[in-house]
Design an enzyme around this catalytic site. Structure first.
Site, short mmCIF file in Angstrom:
data_model
loop_
_atom_site.label_atom_id
_atom_site.label_comp_id
_atom_site.label_asym_id
_atom_site.label_seq_id
_atom_site.Cartn_x
_atom_site.Cartn_y
_atom_site.Cartn_z
CG ASP A 24 -2.24 0.66 0.98
OD1 ASP A 24 -2.22 1.86 0.67
OD2 ASP A 24 -3.27 -0.02 1.09
CB SER A 75 -7.12 2.21 0.04
OG SER A 75 -5.82 2.43 0.50
CG ASP A 165 -7.40 12.17 1.57
OD1 ASP A 165 -6.50 11.31 1.66
OD2 ASP A 165 -8.56 11.98 1.97
NE ARG A 279 -11.79 5.18 1.48
CZ ARG A 279 -10.48 5.09 1.31
NH1 ARG A 279 -9.92 5.59 0.22
NH2 ARG A 279 -9.73 4.51 2.21
CE LYS A 355 -3.70 1.20 4.30
NZ LYS A 355 -4.21 2.32 3.50
CG ASP A 421 -1.71 4.59 2.49
OD1 ASP A 421 -1.61 5.53 1.69
OD2 ASP A 421 -2.66 4.47 3.28
CG HIS A 425 -1.80 8.79 4.81
ND1 HIS A 425 -2.19 9.72 3.87
CD2 HIS A 425 -2.35 7.61 4.43
CE1 HIS A 425 -2.95 9.12 2.96
NE2 HIS A 425 -3.06 7.84 3.26
CG ASP A 462 -3.26 0.81 -2.56
OD1 ASP A 462 -2.05 1.07 -2.41
OD2 ASP A 462 -4.11 1.01 -1.68
CG HIS A 463 -2.76 4.69 -3.42
ND1 HIS A 463 -1.95 5.22 -2.44
CD2 HIS A 463 -3.70 3.96 -2.78
CE1 HIS A 463 -2.39 4.83 -1.25
NE2 HIS A 463 -3.45 4.06 -1.43
CG HIS A 493 -3.04 8.40 -1.52
ND1 HIS A 493 -4.25 7.82 -1.71
CD2 HIS A 493 -2.64 8.05 -0.28
CE1 HIS A 493 -4.59 7.12 -0.63
NE2 HIS A 493 -3.62 7.26 0.26
O1 LIG Z 1 -8.50 7.27 4.62
C1 LIG Z 1 -7.30 7.53 4.52
O2 LIG Z 1 -6.46 7.15 5.35
C2 LIG Z 1 -6.85 8.42 3.38
O3 LIG Z 1 -7.84 9.38 3.09
C3 LIG Z 1 -6.68 7.63 2.14
O4 LIG Z 1 -5.88 6.52 2.32
P1 LIG Z 1 -6.26 5.12 1.70
O5 LIG Z 1 -7.05 5.37 0.46
O6 LIG Z 1 -4.90 4.53 1.37
O7 LIG Z 1 -6.98 4.34 2.72
MN LIG Z 2 -3.97 2.50 -0.12
MN LIG Z 3 -3.69 6.18 2.11
#
Ligand SMILES: O=C(O)[C@H](O)COP(=O)(O)O
Ligand SMILES: [Mn+2]
Ligand SMILES: [Mn+2]
Length: 549
Positions: A24, A75, A165, A279, A355, A421, A425, A462-463, A493
């Site tokens: 990730d 993600s 973000d 989301r 995750k 990831d 962050h 994934d990114h 990201h």
């Molecule tokens: O929810 C989060 O932690 C971030 O906004 C995005 O991170 P993720 O898409 O890797 O979960």
């Molecule tokens: Mn991710």
């Molecule tokens: Mn993330």
């Protein structure tokens, strides 16, 4: 139809299990400047890139169903594409379209919300930024504007502060113009104001049951109006920053807006509440707190107002959560989890809490129940700031994957290493570098077990995230500087592509990967099917596997 593909089955006959590893937040940056990945000591990954077929996959923008190529990946959309083998227009695009056509306001859900709010207050809770991962501020503005047009008198916004973000201390870039927008709209008896808020990693937006006390703090802030009081949200951000120097936006504590000591927007019986995040992962827990009856046992709500509640989207289609939603989520069908299950292929999925839903729920097209033949294993995540434990649970995930491989029970195994990831962050370069080193170590151990099982591994991401830990100056390509001369941390990201590495040590087997113009995350499902000698589902994007004739 559900049979082995003859042309592929010779290759597949030589292959044991297929292991799909998602690192990730591991992107491929054009430059080493500011990359914690470039700085990391990672002998396994270096060897993989040097000695095994590897290509770049698109992992952002329209390639993963986002509205535009300016949008980074995330993600949800990344794991949806990996697991479904196809690209769907995602929440961000669906909501924007529904607002553009006006369809959102015609639906029964909005009508019910508007009707309730006309004789009470409309509350809008959500992430205040244009990150487009969980929400978009333009959607919120459209809600407030429509509320006024429909004769709703009072709107209260409960603003989660982002900085995750979007740039890490950008809160005022959103809050100041937004409060001005609300003030301008607040004429002719209409009154719209921010009523409460706090950093998104501090209140309300927990996910996967990792930290319910976060949601409890959010409830106390938004619903009960408890917390440090300020005159408006701009003053709150400024005041909290003074009181907590060095704390970045996502971690800011809660705040409540008050007049004469009274909170201006507690949530009461008869009110309407819209959670404007689209989301699901970080929207589910607060939604449960609003929707569940007396049996709710995650924390003491003190009082649970009877409100008309709607989500911007439905966050979990299986659990029907929430019951009322303004825009229908993407109907993701024919995922690889389902297809392989129908083929009788056993599947194992593993990650740590942070995750876990990514490799199960998102992977299977936002479906919370398993397909037949799937086994899931969740390793509990630490509940600490991840810059303090950058190794996270990489070792335990590797242990679980190795044991699952050794059991011989699973034909496809997938896992997610959260480190690049989650630590990315935090904006902490040194910790992010260590997080990649931890993944490298775990990967090295895992690949030995892949060899022992005679298997193949597809290693991807994934990114991006850890690949750019500083904001880069567009002209020079070098890290941008803060006023004090330090590098400007980047917590979001990236737009970079991600790797797809094909690893095996099966003697005599020649396999390669095709680098195509459009190669993206949605090609991984068909590539996995090809390795196993199965046709892909007709809806999926093509396999990238090449075999020597
Ligand atoms: O929810 C989060 O932690 C971030 O906004 C995005 O991170 P993720 O898409 O890797 O979960
Ligand atoms: Mn991710
Ligand atoms: Mn993330």
């Amino acid at each position: 139809m559900l049979q082995k593909n003859q042309a592929l089955s010779q290759v597949a006959a030589a292959i044991g299990p297929v292991v799909v590893v998602v690192m990730d937040g591991y992107g491929l940056s054009k430059t080493d400047a500011g990359s914690a990945i470039a700085a990391a000591n990672k002998p396994t990954l270096d060897r993989l890139f040097a000695e095994h077929p590897n290509i770049r996959l698109r992992a952002h923008g329209t390639a993963v169903g986002m509205p535009s190529d300016e949008d980074m990946g995330n993600s949800e959309v990344g794991h949806n594409a990996l697991g479904a083998g196809q690209v769907y227009a995602q929440g961000a695009a669906l909501v924007a379209n529904s607002i553009a056509t006006g369809e959102i306001w015609q639906g029964q859900a909005w009508q019910e919300i508007a009707t309730a709010a006309k004789s009470a207050t409309l509350h809008c809770i959500g992430l205040l930024s244009d990150g487009n991962v969980h929400s978009h501020i333009d959607h919120l503005k459209a809600l407030v504007t429509q509320a006024k047009a429909e004769g709703i008198a009072t709107v209260r916004i409960h603003a989660l502060i982002d900085g995750r973000d979007v740039p890490e201390t950008s809160a005022l870039d959103y809050v100041v113009p937004f409060e001005a927008f609300l003030a301008e709209l607040s004429t002719d008896g209409f009154d719209a104001r921010i009523a409460s808020g706090g950093g998104r990693q501090s209140i309300t937006m927990d996910r996967y049951d990792a930290n319910w006390p976060m949601v409890e703090r959010g409830w106390k802030t938004h619903v009960l109006g408890q917390g440090p009081q300020f005159a408006n949200a701009t003053a709150a951000i400024e005041g909290l920053r003074q009181q907590h120097p060095g704390v970045i936006d996502q971690d800011l504590p809660e705040f409540v807006i008050a007049e004469n000591g009274q909170p201006i927007g507690t949530i009461e019986d008869g009110d309407a509440v819209v959670l404007f995040n689209f989301r699901g992962d970080r929207a589910i827990e607060i939604t449960r707190a609003f929707e569940e009856g007396a049996g709710f046992d995650k924390f003491d709500r003190v009082r649970a107002p009877r409100v008309s509640y709607a989500g911007m989207l439905q966050y979990d289609g299986d659990l029907k959560l929430p019951a009322r939603f303004l825009v229908a989520p993407p109907a993701i069908r024919n995922t690889s989890g389902e297809w392989f299950s129908r083929l009788g292929v056993t599947q194992f999925a593993c990650s740590e809490t942070q995750k876990f839903g990514h490799v199960t729920y998102f992977w299977n097209g936002n479906r919370s129940s398993k397909f037949e033949g799937e086994t899931y294993l969740e390793v509990p995540s630490d509940v600490v700031p991840f810059e303090q434990r950058p190794w996270m649970k990489s070792a335990e995930i590797a242990d679980a994957m190795i044991a699952a491989l050794q059991s011989g029970r699973h034909k496809i195994l997938r896992c997610n290493f959260a480190n690049g990831d989650m630590v990315g962050h935090t904006g902490n370069f040194h910790a992010a570098m260590m997080s990649i080193e931890a993944v490298d170590l775990a990967l090295g151990r895992l690949l030995k077990a892949v060899d022992a099982a005679g298997g193949v591994a597809l290693i991807t991401a994934d990114h991006g995230n850890a690949d750019e830990m500083y904001e880069l100056d567009k002209k020079t390509g070098q890290p941008s500087l803060n006023k004090d001369g330090s590098f400007k941390a980047k917590t979001a990201h990236t737009l970079n592509p991600v790797p797809l590495i094909l690893y095996h040590r099966i003697a005599g087997l020649q396999l390669g990967l095709k680098q195509t113009e459009t190669a993206g995350l949605s090609n991984v499902a068909a590539t996995t099917a090809a390795l196993l000698g199965y046709d892909k589902h007709a809806d999926w994007d093509e396999s990238l596997l090449s075999t020597a004739d």
